[in-house]
Design a protein around this motif. Structure first.
Motif, PDB file in Angstrom:
ATOM      1  N   SER A   1     -69.019  24.715 -61.778  1.00 45.01           N
ATOM      2  CA  SER A   1     -70.070  23.858 -61.222  1.00 45.01           C
ATOM      3  C   SER A   1     -69.635  23.230 -59.918  1.00 45.01           C
ATOM      4  CB  SER A   1     -70.428  22.752 -62.228  1.00 45.01           C
ATOM      5  OG  SER A   1     -70.912  23.315 -63.407  1.00 45.01           O
ATOM      6  N   ASP A   2     -68.372  22.880 -59.851  1.00 43.83           N
ATOM      7  CA  ASP A   2     -67.854  22.278 -58.613  1.00 43.83           C
ATOM      8  C   ASP A   2     -67.986  23.259 -57.450  1.00 43.83           C
ATOM      9  OD1 ASP A   2     -64.776  21.747 -57.089  1.00 43.83           O
ATOM     10  OD2 ASP A   2     -66.370  20.235 -57.097  1.00 43.83           O
ATOM     11  N   ILE A   3     -67.609  24.495 -57.688  1.00 47.52           N
ATOM     12  CA  ILE A   3     -67.727  25.518 -56.637  1.00 47.52           C
ATOM     13  C   ILE A   3     -69.197  25.746 -56.285  1.00 47.52           C
ATOM     14  CG2 ILE A   3     -67.368  27.960 -56.096  1.00 47.52           C
ATOM     15  CD1 ILE A   3     -64.801  27.724 -57.948  1.00 47.52           C
ATOM     16  N   TYR A   4     -70.047  25.797 -57.286  1.00 49.95           N
ATOM     17  CA  TYR A   4     -71.470  25.991 -57.014  1.00 49.95           C
ATOM     18  C   TYR A   4     -72.050  24.822 -56.230  1.00 49.95           C
ATOM     19  CZ  TYR A   4     -71.672  29.894 -60.343  1.00 49.95           C
ATOM     20  OH  TYR A   4     -71.486  31.082 -60.995  1.00 49.95           O
ATOM     21  N   ALA A   5     -71.509  23.632 -56.509  1.00 55.53           N
ATOM     22  CA  ALA A   5     -72.061  22.449 -55.849  1.00 55.53           C
ATOM     23  C   ALA A   5     -71.616  22.345 -54.386  1.00 55.53           C
ATOM     24  CB  ALA A   5     -71.653  21.198 -56.614  1.00 55.53           C
TER      25      ALA A   5
END
Lengths: 233, 233
Positions: free
Chosen positions: B208-212
């Motif tokens: 999620s961090d990378i997607y965000a």
DNA sequence: CGATATGCTATACACCTGTTTAGCGCGGAG
DNA sequence: CTCCGCGCTAAACAGGTGTATAGCATATCG
């Protein structure tokens, strides 16, 4: 992580399984010929091609010699894993020493006709101590790279460097395992050293885009972060 | 894509291969019992467990009956693939109809004890027309979702929606294939329905961090974009 | 009742697997 | 010369594979 600047130029075409010219010719005893033939066979035709007789045929020897040299097919399998892993480790270390991005897919793009990549793709989903150790090492490499990248300001900092290193490494390795789907959907062959820049780019471009900007819009990313923080213990 | 809000709560533990209580009980003829036992066997023990006698044992019938019903082991394999794919398709369509994010890993997190996920993980790297079609459909689903997400402003726009859909889908599926490595490195079991939120979070959080936010710093992302534009034909 | 269909088992077969064993050929050392 | 070690093959073996075949049991229909 994957850097476009790491994309290699065109390479010669892959060799098919046959007895057997090979990029690593250091210890070409019968024992080595057998091991190399086995690696080539699995890289070309997958784990289902694994048999004493198949390896023997590919190496141009008798099945009995395969067992004579290695004691059992399991021992040969372990030897193949160790050999491939050692080669990949060498390449990863060489890449790491130059400060280049330590992406396993780029490490594997060499002039071996896709051999290492092909073999690794075939065994990654199987239970193998040597391969598990390799994956762990590659994750550690990625973590070190992320640390340096964050310190230099090129990469975003995170409080979970290791989690990020695991995810990025496993994404690359997962794509390798799924190479036939990648090829069908994007026309990119992740193991073929003969693939030109353009064919790999179909995979690399969206990857780089996600790495550069993520996926969520800034507004939505803020919302997601709020949810994440609510759910943290 | 993966949304934290999709993380399911704790589920009952996985069943082990045995003759055979099952979440889908609609057509429990001998034929169905055999097919279901085969799916369970592969989900639990991988492709190497595949044999007429193994399936027969698990289904509590004779090997001859397996062949009698399906004609050959290849035909049984195809039937299993079709069945699992149909189930996954149903789940993906249900998720899509609710406007939920169409991530295959969340689709697979149901109360079937990890059966569909386990079987899919085992066959994704193998050549199977049904599975290839499933992957293609899942990519199409993801592309539609991305389109809507970009239109609504939740997701960043891109000029290569399809490439992004392919990469995201294959990353998820790749992680599924690499589930043992995910488990070892992060303690997250991507197929175990009994896994609580916390154990999956170790995988989901960095994702999620990378997607965000992506991975590159803004400065480096700008540089990468410049390189990309230089290399475009 | 007999005929038919379905479900099912046991047995047998051809072929494959990994492995073992016996034996040959060659080279080198004493 | 003999002996030893190494590389190697062919044949055989036990156990496994997928599959075919014969035949039994049960239910249904005319």
């Amino acid at each position: 992580m994957y850097s476009i600047s790491n994309v290699s130029s065109a390479r010669p075409p892959r060799t098919t399984a046959r007895p057997v010219e090979h990029p690593f010719t250091d210890d070409r005893t019968g024992r080595a010929r057998i091991r190399d033939a086995a690696i080539q066979l699995v890289a070309d035709s997958g784990p289902s091609a694994w048999s004493a007789r198949g390896v023997a045929r590919a190496a141009g020897v008798s099945p009995g010699l395969v067992i004579h040299h290695y004691g059992s097919m399991d021992a040969l399998r372990a030897a193949c894993d160790e050999h491939v892993v050692a080669r990949i480790r060498e390449k990863a270390e060489a890449a790491s020493a130059t400060g280049a991005p330590v992406d396993v897919l780029s490490v594997l793009r060499e002039d071996d006709g896709g051999l290492l990549a092909g073999y690794l793709a075939a065994v990654l989903a199987e239970s193998s101590p040597a391969v598990a150790r390799l994956v762990d090492d590659l994750v550690a490499d990625a973590e070190r790279y992320l640390l340096h990248g964050a310190a230099s300001g090129r990469l975003r900092p995170t409080d979970d460097l290791r989690g990020r290193a695991v995810v990025l490494t496993l994404w690359s390795l997962g794509a390798l395992v799924m190479k036939e789907h990648v090829k069908r959907l994007l026309g990119a062959d992740l193991t073929a050293a003969g693939t030109g820049t353009e064919a790999i780019a179909a995979y690399v471009r969206p990857v780089s885009d996600i790495y550069a900007h993520g996926l969520f819009s800034e507004a939505f990313a803020s919302t997601t972060r709020a949810v994440l923080e609510e759910e943290s213990p």
